[in-house]
Structure formats: structure tokens, C-alpha cells
Write a protein that holds these residues in place. Structure first.
Motif, mmCIF file in Angstrom:
data_model
loop_
_atom_site.group_PDB
_atom_site.id
_atom_site.type_symbol
_atom_site.label_atom_id
_atom_site.label_comp_id
_atom_site.label_asym_id
_atom_site.label_seq_id
_atom_site.Cartn_x
_atom_site.Cartn_y
_atom_site.Cartn_z
ATOM 1 N N GLY B 43 -32.346 36.421 -29.000
ATOM 2 C CA GLY B 43 -33.573 37.106 -29.378
ATOM 3 C C GLY B 43 -33.400 38.300 -30.294
ATOM 4 N N LEU B 105 -27.402 28.919 -24.964
ATOM 5 C CA LEU B 105 -26.609 28.058 -25.844
ATOM 6 C C LEU B 105 -25.874 28.924 -26.849
ATOM 7 C CD1 LEU B 105 -29.253 25.268 -26.498
ATOM 8 C CD2 LEU B 105 -27.404 25.301 -24.809
ATOM 9 N N ALA B 124 -26.065 33.159 -30.090
ATOM 10 C CA ALA B 124 -26.493 32.773 -28.748
ATOM 11 C C ALA B 124 -28.009 32.781 -28.671
ATOM 12 C CB ALA B 124 -25.909 33.742 -27.718
ATOM 13 N N SER B 125 -28.573 31.788 -27.982
ATOM 14 C CA SER B 125 -30.036 31.715 -27.893
ATOM 15 C C SER B 125 -30.455 31.092 -26.575
ATOM 16 C CB SER B 125 -30.606 30.915 -29.066
ATOM 17 O OG SER B 125 -30.140 29.582 -29.053
ATOM 18 N N HIS B 126 -31.621 31.556 -26.096
ATOM 19 C CA HIS B 126 -32.182 31.033 -24.859
ATOM 20 C C HIS B 126 -32.850 29.684 -25.078
ATOM 21 C CE1 HIS B 126 -31.461 34.446 -22.314
ATOM 22 N NE2 HIS B 126 -32.004 35.268 -23.168
ATOM 23 N N ILE B 127 -32.863 28.889 -24.014
ATOM 24 C CA ILE B 127 -33.681 27.678 -23.994
ATOM 25 C C ILE B 127 -35.053 28.089 -23.468
ATOM 26 C CG2 ILE B 127 -33.931 25.351 -23.050
ATOM 27 C CD1 ILE B 127 -30.854 25.456 -22.514
#
Lengths: 139, 139
Positions: B43, B105, B124-127
Motif C-alpha cells: 500500500g 504476496l 509486497a502487496s495485500h490480497i
């Protein structure tokens, strides 16, 4: 090294033109077709292997009316058989009759094949609201 | 190629151990220190160059009480001087007295240096919630 980077940036641009065209045949030509390819669309779970990745493009193209990319902060690191591009996707899109403008951060990885550079990874994610603990110097 | 992948996976594991230790000196030893390094925390906006990336780790470590990673779906593509690792970070973290468990991820890119493999990119990123247009076959 600079020629290498140029070739990779051409491959990267070809990916975004295929996306704008909403053209699965052109996306077929952009990607490697092995089990080793991976794709993360913004907020989506990890997709692995070309069949799952291709299905995702098919679904996105079916549900998208218009998509226009302007790239910024394009950076390429290329060496040997693998190249990594990071960029900001400034996107104008039309979904269900609604036009939206958004910025997405993308990491794109390419591998060199006899047919040129083919995409093996696309990882895209939205920027969310700024966090309080974010360092002041970050932009 | 398999030895190459093993070396890269060791470097990848070293990154997560430095993160768990909340230890900036160990993170210093994981990363390359050039202007070419990039980092996207979940984010967050894009950070470029080691000073900005290092500041982000300092801020995260200051605001984190506990962080434990279990990795799954680790895949490595390594060739020549660059290697790419994708993985799912299954995270147990403690922030402001609250324990959370989440999956992120990650794409991690390493370059080979005289001192071994150094990280040059972490994305890095959220699902997020599953989307209706997501293909049924995706997992």
C-alpha cells in the motif's frame, strides 16, 4: 547494457499496448507460456502458470471497455537472460461505463528467449492511503 | 542452476530473518546500497534508492513489536547476475499491542555482487477481496 535496456523497454511497452488493445492474441505474444510464469493483478491472489495467467487476461479484457496507460518512473535492470522493469502505471480505464484514473505500481520481469524478451512476471499493486509511520522523505 | 537457486533462496531467507529480528544492521547486509534499489511495502508509494528504502525499514522496525514469517509458494528464477523470487508471506505481526495474521504476496529481486546475492527490489502487496470478474480457475 544500454541496448539491452532498450530492448527490454520495448518489450515492456509492447505489454502495455497489448493491454490497451484488450487483445488476447497480442498478450499471447508478450508472455512466456511456461508453468514458471506468475501474475499478481492489483488485490488479486497469486496466479501461477500460463493457463491461469492467460485466463485472467481473458476475464479482464471481457470486463474492460477502455484502458489507457501513461508510464512514469520506468527503471530497468537487465543482465544476461533476465530483466526487471519497475514503473508507475498511470491508468485511465472504463469499466461498466465508469471512467476512473488511478496509479498502480508494477514490477515486470522478462526472460530472453529465441524470439526476444518474454514476460514471466507481472506484479501490480495499488497505492493506499499514506501511513503515519511512513518516513517523511519518501515520495 | 539448482545451486544458483539455492544460493538465492538462502539470500531470500536472510531477508526475512533480518525483518523478523527488526535489525537494521542485518537489513543493511541484505540489500545493495545503490540508487537503483526499489521497494514497495504493501500500500505504500514507490521508494527508490537505498537511503529512502533504509529509512522505510527504520520506520517499520520502530513501529513493530513482533513479526514472524512463514513462507509458502516460493519460486525462484535465477540466471546470470539477477534472480527473482516470488513467495507468499504468511505473517504474524504485533503492532500497537494488536496481533494480526495476514498474507502478503512478494516479489524479491537479487543481484549477484562480490559479497553474494544482494536484494535490489522488494515489492509486497495485500490480497484484497475476491473480485467477481476473477476467473474461477485461479487459486
Amino acid at each position: 547494457m544500454s541496448d539491452l535496456s532498450t530492448d527490454v523497454e520495448v518489450a515492456n511497452a509492447r505489454f502495455y499496448r497489448a493491454f490497451e488493445a484488450l487483445d488476447l492474441a497480442r498478450m499471447d505474444a508478450v508472455w512466456a507460456h511456461g508453468e514458471h510464469v506468475t501474475c499478481v493483478h492489483p488485490g488479486w491472489p497469486l496466479l501461477t502458470g500460463w493457463p491461469a495467467v492467460r485466463d485472467s487476461w481473458s476475464a479482464i479484457f471481457t470486463n474492460t471497455e477502455e484502458m489507457r496507460f501513461t508510464l512514469s518512473h520506468v527503471r530497468t535492470v537487465a543482465a544476461g537472460e533476465i530483466a526487471v522493469v519497475t514503473c508507475t502505471e498511470n491508468i485511465l480505464s472504463g469499466v461498466a461505463g465508469r471512467i476512473t484514473v488511478t496509479s498502480v505500481l508494477a514490477t515486470n520481469v522478462f526472460e530472453r528467449s529465441p524470439d526476444g524478451w518474454r514476460m514471466i512476471l507481472h506484479h501490480a499493486s495499488h497505492i493506499l492511503a499514506r501511513r503515519e509511520e511512513e518516513p517523511g522523505g519518501a515520495s
